[in-house]
Design a protein around this motif. Sequence first.
Motif, PDB file in Angstrom:
ATOM      1  N   GLU A  23      45.291  51.994  42.233  1.00 22.20           N
ATOM      2  CA  GLU A  23      45.943  52.575  41.056  1.00 22.20           C
ATOM      3  C   GLU A  23      46.829  51.550  40.356  1.00 22.20           C
ATOM      4  O   GLU A  23      46.841  51.447  39.122  1.00 22.20           O
ATOM      5  CB  GLU A  23      46.761  53.799  41.462  1.00 22.20           C
ATOM      6  N   TRP A  24      47.586  50.801  41.136  1.00 19.71           N
ATOM      7  CA  TRP A  24      48.471  49.783  40.571  1.00 19.71           C
ATOM      8  C   TRP A  24      47.663  48.696  39.865  1.00 19.71           C
ATOM      9  O   TRP A  24      47.999  48.271  38.757  1.00 19.71           O
ATOM     10  CB  TRP A  24      49.334  49.178  41.688  1.00 19.71           C
ATOM     11  N   LEU A  25      46.567  48.277  40.484  1.00 20.43           N
ATOM     12  CA  LEU A  25      45.716  47.248  39.897  1.00 20.43           C
ATOM     13  C   LEU A  25      45.017  47.763  38.640  1.00 20.43           C
ATOM     14  O   LEU A  25      44.917  47.036  37.636  1.00 20.43           O
ATOM     15  CB  LEU A  25      44.681  46.769  40.927  1.00 20.43           C
ATOM     16  N   ARG A  26      44.558  49.010  38.669  1.00 21.57           N
ATOM     17  CA  ARG A  26      43.895  49.590  37.494  1.00 21.57           C
ATOM     18  C   ARG A  26      44.842  49.600  36.293  1.00 21.57           C
ATOM     19  O   ARG A  26      44.445  49.307  35.165  1.00 21.57           O
ATOM     20  CB  ARG A  26      43.387  50.999  37.800  1.00 21.57           C
ATOM     21  N   ALA A  27      46.127  49.901  36.540  1.00 20.52           N
ATOM     22  CA  ALA A  27      47.111  49.906  35.459  1.00 20.52           C
ATOM     23  C   ALA A  27      47.299  48.503  34.870  1.00 20.52           C
ATOM     24  O   ALA A  27      47.788  48.364  33.750  1.00 20.52           O
ATOM     25  CB  ALA A  27      48.454  50.440  35.961  1.00 20.52           C
ATOM     26  N   ARG A  28      46.887  47.489  35.605  1.00 16.21           N
ATOM     27  CA  ARG A  28      47.002  46.114  35.135  1.00 16.21           C
ATOM     28  C   ARG A  28      45.663  45.555  34.669  1.00 16.21           C
ATOM     29  O   ARG A  28      45.507  44.359  34.483  1.00 16.21           O
ATOM     30  CB  ARG A  28      47.603  45.247  36.235  1.00 16.21           C
ATOM     31  N   ASP A  31      39.521  46.279  38.109  1.00 18.85           N
ATOM     32  CA  ASP A  31      38.840  47.342  38.858  1.00 18.85           C
ATOM     33  C   ASP A  31      38.840  47.062  40.360  1.00 18.85           C
ATOM     34  O   ASP A  31      38.134  47.716  41.123  1.00 18.85           O
ATOM     35  CB  ASP A  31      37.415  47.519  38.353  1.00 18.85           C
ATOM     36  N   GLN A  32      39.659  46.112  40.788  1.00 19.05           N
ATOM     37  CA  GLN A  32      39.718  45.782  42.209  1.00 19.05           C
ATOM     38  C   GLN A  32      40.034  47.019  43.032  1.00 19.05           C
ATOM     39  O   GLN A  32      40.931  47.782  42.717  1.00 19.05           O
ATOM     40  CB  GLN A  32      40.775  44.706  42.462  1.00 19.05           C
ATOM     41  N   SER A 156      34.162  40.589  45.531  1.00 16.47           N
ATOM     42  CA  SER A 156      35.267  39.823  46.096  1.00 16.47           C
ATOM     43  C   SER A 156      34.713  38.453  46.474  1.00 16.47           C
ATOM     44  O   SER A 156      34.660  38.074  47.639  1.00 16.47           O
ATOM     45  CB  SER A 156      35.853  40.552  47.314  1.00 16.47           C
ATOM     46  N   GLY A 157      34.310  37.715  45.461  1.00 15.96           N
ATOM     47  CA  GLY A 157      33.539  36.498  45.676  1.00 15.96           C
ATOM     48  C   GLY A 157      34.277  35.190  45.490  1.00 15.96           C
ATOM     49  O   GLY A 157      33.663  34.128  45.498  1.00 15.96           O
ATOM     50  N   TRP A 158      35.592  35.243  45.331  1.00 17.10           N
ATOM     51  CA  TRP A 158      36.390  34.023  45.188  1.00 17.10           C
ATOM     52  C   TRP A 158      36.844  33.608  46.583  1.00 17.10           C
ATOM     53  O   TRP A 158      37.712  34.241  47.179  1.00 17.10           O
ATOM     54  CB  TRP A 158      37.584  34.296  44.275  1.00 17.10           C
ATOM     55  N   ALA A 159      36.222  32.570  47.144  1.00 20.65           N
ATOM     56  CA  ALA A 159      36.491  32.150  48.520  1.00 20.65           C
ATOM     57  C   ALA A 159      37.479  30.987  48.535  1.00 20.65           C
ATOM     58  O   ALA A 159      37.370  30.044  47.736  1.00 20.65           O
ATOM     59  CB  ALA A 159      35.191  31.736  49.194  1.00 20.65           C
ATOM     60  N   ALA A 160      38.441  31.071  49.464  1.00 21.69           N
ATOM     61  CA  ALA A 160      39.458  30.026  49.578  1.00 21.69           C
ATOM     62  C   ALA A 160      39.841  29.851  51.043  1.00 21.69           C
ATOM     63  O   ALA A 160      39.619  30.736  51.875  1.00 21.69           O
ATOM     64  CB  ALA A 160      40.681  30.382  48.746  1.00 21.69           C
ATOM     65  N   GLN A 161      40.434  28.708  51.345  1.00 23.44           N
ATOM     66  CA  GLN A 161      40.870  28.425  52.709  1.00 23.44           C
ATOM     67  C   GLN A 161      42.070  27.494  52.693  1.00 23.44           C
ATOM     68  O   GLN A 161      42.330  26.820  51.701  1.00 23.44           O
ATOM     69  CB  GLN A 161      39.732  27.792  53.517  1.00 23.44           C
ATOM     70  N   ARG A 162      42.783  27.485  53.798  1.00 27.60           N
ATOM     71  CA  ARG A 162      43.816  26.483  54.036  1.00 27.60           C
ATOM     72  C   ARG A 162      43.788  26.166  55.525  1.00 27.60           C
ATOM     73  O   ARG A 162      43.343  27.001  56.336  1.00 27.60           O
ATOM     74  CB  ARG A 162      45.191  26.947  53.567  1.00 27.60           C
TER      75      ARG A 162
END
Length: 195
Positions: A23-28, A31-32, A156-162
């Motif tokens: 809901e919070w993300l939709r307001a911004r 569609d996550q 959710s296709g943005w892959a990252a690592q550290r």
Amino acid sequence: MIIVPAEEADLPRLIKFRTDASEWLRARGTDQWAKPFPADHILDSIRRGEVFMIREESQMDAAATITLDRDADARLWTAEEIAEPALYVHKLAVDRAYAGTGLGARLLDWAGEQAVQQGAKWLRLDAWSTNLRLQAYYLEHGFTHVRTADDPEVVSGWAAQRPAKFRSSHATTHRLTAPSVQSLSGRGHDGTASE
């Protein structure tokens, strides 16, 4: 703050984390997490001991949740990367009452320490492909973008690592306080930690 493994009774709260974040993300304008996540999948993760609840005190409502596992999505990571020892962050969500307190950053640091303790080389995650604010958040917290999936089915296709390591940022310390309970102390600042 304490970190405890989630129990089956926590399932409604875990679902609420997701719906509140959606809901919070939709307001911004994103569609996550708009599509409900299968409860049985979350329950399976709880039973495997991969889901954690973060509370100020043991009897209080959860302030955040994080899932840590070795579940590498073959659509995001190469076979060579999957062969490397890594822990993967999933379903990180911070209650909006704790936004801006640095809790998300401290959880990422805790996850990195868990990765070290389990012999992992990397702490990895994936983020919503269209959520640029979330991607920037992870970059600000030491993650390096590896690739973005070109498959439109991988939202959710943005892959990252550290690198998996103990971090001293945010004056973070993590110590075992009791069997299966972790303490999380220190303060920092973050904008959002909803993945």
